[in-house]
Write an enzyme that holds these catalytic residues in place. Structure first.
Site, PDB file in Angstrom:
ATOM      1  N   ALA A 157      52.316 -42.937  29.601  1.00 51.34           N
ATOM      2  CA  ALA A 157      51.595 -42.296  30.703  1.00 51.34           C
ATOM      3  C   ALA A 157      50.100 -42.551  30.541  1.00 51.34           C
ATOM      4  O   ALA A 157      49.539 -42.334  29.466  1.00 51.34           O
ATOM      5  CB  ALA A 157      51.862 -40.791  30.720  1.00 51.34           C
ATOM      6  N   LYS A 158      49.478 -42.998  31.613  1.00 51.74           N
ATOM      7  CA  LYS A 158      48.019 -43.136  31.612  1.00 51.74           C
ATOM      8  C   LYS A 158      47.470 -41.763  31.988  1.00 51.74           C
ATOM      9  O   LYS A 158      47.070 -41.512  33.136  1.00 51.74           O
ATOM     10  CB  LYS A 158      47.581 -44.229  32.598  1.00 51.74           C
ATOM     11  N   ALA A 159      47.501 -40.882  31.016  1.00 44.84           N
ATOM     12  CA  ALA A 159      47.194 -39.471  31.232  1.00 44.84           C
ATOM     13  C   ALA A 159      45.744 -39.165  30.880  1.00 44.84           C
ATOM     14  O   ALA A 159      45.183 -39.742  29.931  1.00 44.84           O
ATOM     15  CB  ALA A 159      48.118 -38.593  30.394  1.00 44.84           C
ATOM     16  N   TYR A 163      43.115 -39.711  26.701  1.00 48.07           N
ATOM     17  CA  TYR A 163      41.911 -40.500  26.465  1.00 48.07           C
ATOM     18  C   TYR A 163      40.893 -39.805  25.568  1.00 48.07           C
ATOM     19  O   TYR A 163      39.887 -40.421  25.199  1.00 48.07           O
ATOM     20  CB  TYR A 163      41.299 -40.942  27.802  1.00 48.07           C
TER      21      TYR A 163
END
Length: 306
Positions: A157-159, A163
């Site tokens: 998931a590019k959550a 980051y």
């Protein structure tokens, strides 16, 4: 950041300065949200094309699904909104940022039923690691922060919250005088950089980390296809940091970074200390593809008509 005129917010375009949220927005407090980074390129014929828009939007919806967020728009609506955002801001080349987040309402870790909101902003953005980095290569440093375990955060998931891990690594590297961080996984193998996938070239063979504990990069996939079209052998396998030191070439891939050479890792020169032939050829072929100059990859581009 160079401001543009309008941002798509919850289905309508609003002036840049008016695209605001309440301070009690859930995602601001807890990081539960997903996003994408997409590039639009000006083609050789003067037109504009968004690079792999369908794949980026599919990953956005996949990331939301992993986190249990239901986006209140269809994929087609988000794709159309991305195209329209570029058009209404009169841009030929730009970066596109779709963001899905939970609005204000309830507070608390389990309060995940707040309104799901969507924003799409666009702005001009040049080389992520600088023009000199693209032409001469960058210096990277192994981070003291590990890439998270696959069962700690959902790595596919590019959550938004994921980051924090990348920010810690990137800031540490820059404060130490480097351009970027190389991150290891919890077993000590090379994972990826703070915001890019990593490739090494040695004795004519190209290696990259398998998609076990790293984000499935769309530029990574494009580079794999470009290499495949050349008949270049690519192996997806784990490798150690000292294998990176011994590489003939090292390069990174990502939407923001595109194809960026690495000239030095942990104060060790890579190859001859300048971009090698595999990397420079890939850069050339990648530029041709995103500018619509290679008919084999035209399906990667979604046209924007101004």
């Amino acid at each position: 950041m160079e401001k543009t005129k309008l941002i798509w917010l919850d289905g309508v375009f609003v002036p840049w300065e008016k695209a605001q949220v309440h301070v009690m927005t859930h995602t601001l407090h807890y990081g539960l949200g997903v996003f994408e980074g997409i590039r639009c390129y000006q083609g050789a014929n003067g037109g504009s094309g968004i690079f792999r828009l369908r794949e980026h939007v599919a990953r956005l919806f996949g990331s939301a699904h992993i986190l249990g967020i239901e986006i209140p728009y269809s994929r087609e609506q988000i794709e159309k909104a991305c195209v329209e955002a570029v058009r209404v801001n009169d841009l030929r080349a730009c970066y596109i940022r779709p963001l899905v987040f939970l609005g204000d309402g309830e507070m608390g870790l389990a309060a995940v039923n707040n309104p799901v909101r969507v924003a799409i902003a666009v702005w001009p953005w040049g080389a992520y690691l600088g023009d000199d980095g693209v032409t001469s290569g960058v210096r990277i440093k192994t981070s003291s922060f590990q890439r998270m375990h696959v069962n700690t955060h959902m790595t596919k998931a590019k959550a938004v919250g994921n980051y924090v891990n990348s920010i810690l690594a990137a800031v540490e590297a820059r404060r130490g005088g480097y351009d970027e961080a190389m991150m290891l996984d919890v077993d000590g193998y090379v994972a990826e950089c703070s915001g890019e996938n990593l490739f090494v070239v040695r004795a004519g063979q190209v290696k990259t980390t398998p998609l076990t504990s790293v984000l499935e990069g769309i530029t990574r996939d494009a580079v794999l296809q470009l290499l495949g079209a050349l008949g270049t052998q690519v192996v997806e396998t784990r490798f150690t940091r000292d294998e990176v030191y011994l590489a003939d070439e090292v390069f990174m891939t990502g939407t923001a970074a595109e194809v960026t050479p690495v000239r030095e890792v942990d104060d060790r020169c890579i190859g001859k200390g300048r971009p090698g032939p595999v990397t420079t050829d890939l850069q050339r072929r990648y530029r041709a593809a995103v500018r619509g100059e290679d008919d084999r990859f035209r399906e990667w581009l979604t046209s924007v008509t101004n």
